[in-house]
Design a protein around this motif. Sequence first.
Motif, PDB file in Angstrom:
ATOM      1  N   TYR A  16       0.834  -1.194   0.000  1.00  0.00           N
ATOM      2  CA  TYR A  16       0.000   0.000   0.000  1.00  0.00           C
ATOM      3  C   TYR A  16       0.872   1.248   0.000  1.00  0.00           C
ATOM      4  CZ  TYR A  16      -3.863  -3.034   1.452  1.00  0.00           C
ATOM      5  OH  TYR A  16      -4.812  -4.011   1.522  1.00  0.00           O
ATOM      6  N   GLN A  17       0.477   2.216  -0.799  1.00  0.00           N
ATOM      7  CA  GLN A  17       1.044   3.558  -0.736  1.00  0.00           C
ATOM      8  C   GLN A  17       0.097   4.362   0.153  1.00  0.00           C
ATOM      9  OE1 GLN A  17       3.969   4.454  -2.224  1.00  0.00           O
ATOM     10  NE2 GLN A  17       4.115   2.325  -2.845  1.00  0.00           N
ATOM     11  N   VAL A  18       0.624   4.934   1.216  1.00  0.00           N
ATOM     12  CA  VAL A  18      -0.203   5.680   2.155  1.00  0.00           C
ATOM     13  C   VAL A  18       0.292   7.126   2.151  1.00  0.00           C
ATOM     14  CG1 VAL A  18      -1.101   5.776   4.519  1.00  0.00           C
ATOM     15  CG2 VAL A  18      -0.320   3.588   3.564  1.00  0.00           C
ATOM     16  N   SER A  19      -0.642   8.066   1.979  1.00  0.00           N
ATOM     17  CA  SER A  19      -0.249   9.475   1.942  1.00  0.00           C
ATOM     18  C   SER A  19      -1.203  10.329   2.773  1.00  0.00           C
ATOM     19  CB  SER A  19      -0.218   9.979   0.501  1.00  0.00           C
ATOM     20  OG  SER A  19      -1.493   9.876  -0.093  1.00  0.00           O
ATOM     21  N   VAL A  20      -0.725  11.527   3.101  1.00  0.00           N
ATOM     22  CA  VAL A  20      -1.493  12.495   3.885  1.00  0.00           C
ATOM     23  C   VAL A  20      -1.621  13.755   3.028  1.00  0.00           C
ATOM     24  CG1 VAL A  20      -1.671  13.716   6.091  1.00  0.00           C
ATOM     25  CG2 VAL A  20      -0.398  11.553   5.958  1.00  0.00           C
TER      26      VAL A  20
END
Length: 140
Positions: A16-20
Amino acid sequence: MKYAIMFIFDEKKDNYQVSVPDLPGCGITTKTIDLGLEEITESIKSHLAILAEYGEKVPNANSLELHRKSYMQENPYTFSQAFWAIVSIDITPYLGKSHKINVTLPELLISQIDEKVSKSGEYKTRSGFIASACFAELAK
């Protein structure tokens, strides 16, 4: 503060690529959702610590709905693969040194604040509650 976070699964890499979105450059790659929630929380704290170190303002958190609509318009293909969550971060440590001030408030208001603080895990102290309310008002 409640930051929206976005997960996108990469089938080719099986992660998973997780971003804010409210914190450009704050993101991680992880194998599981549970681990991703833990890791992104630490990444957000590190990001905010660096901003504080350089005297930068803590970015306001926009609503999850605003981010979803914006992302859907800009990235319609990957939107169907993305899912969202919210991470709550106590930003007080990143706002600078605390100073004691004298504030006069009506007794009933103080009682209502104390009741809210005692029933909520989100606020640890009366001062924390007041600071959160001030921050929300300043963000408008």
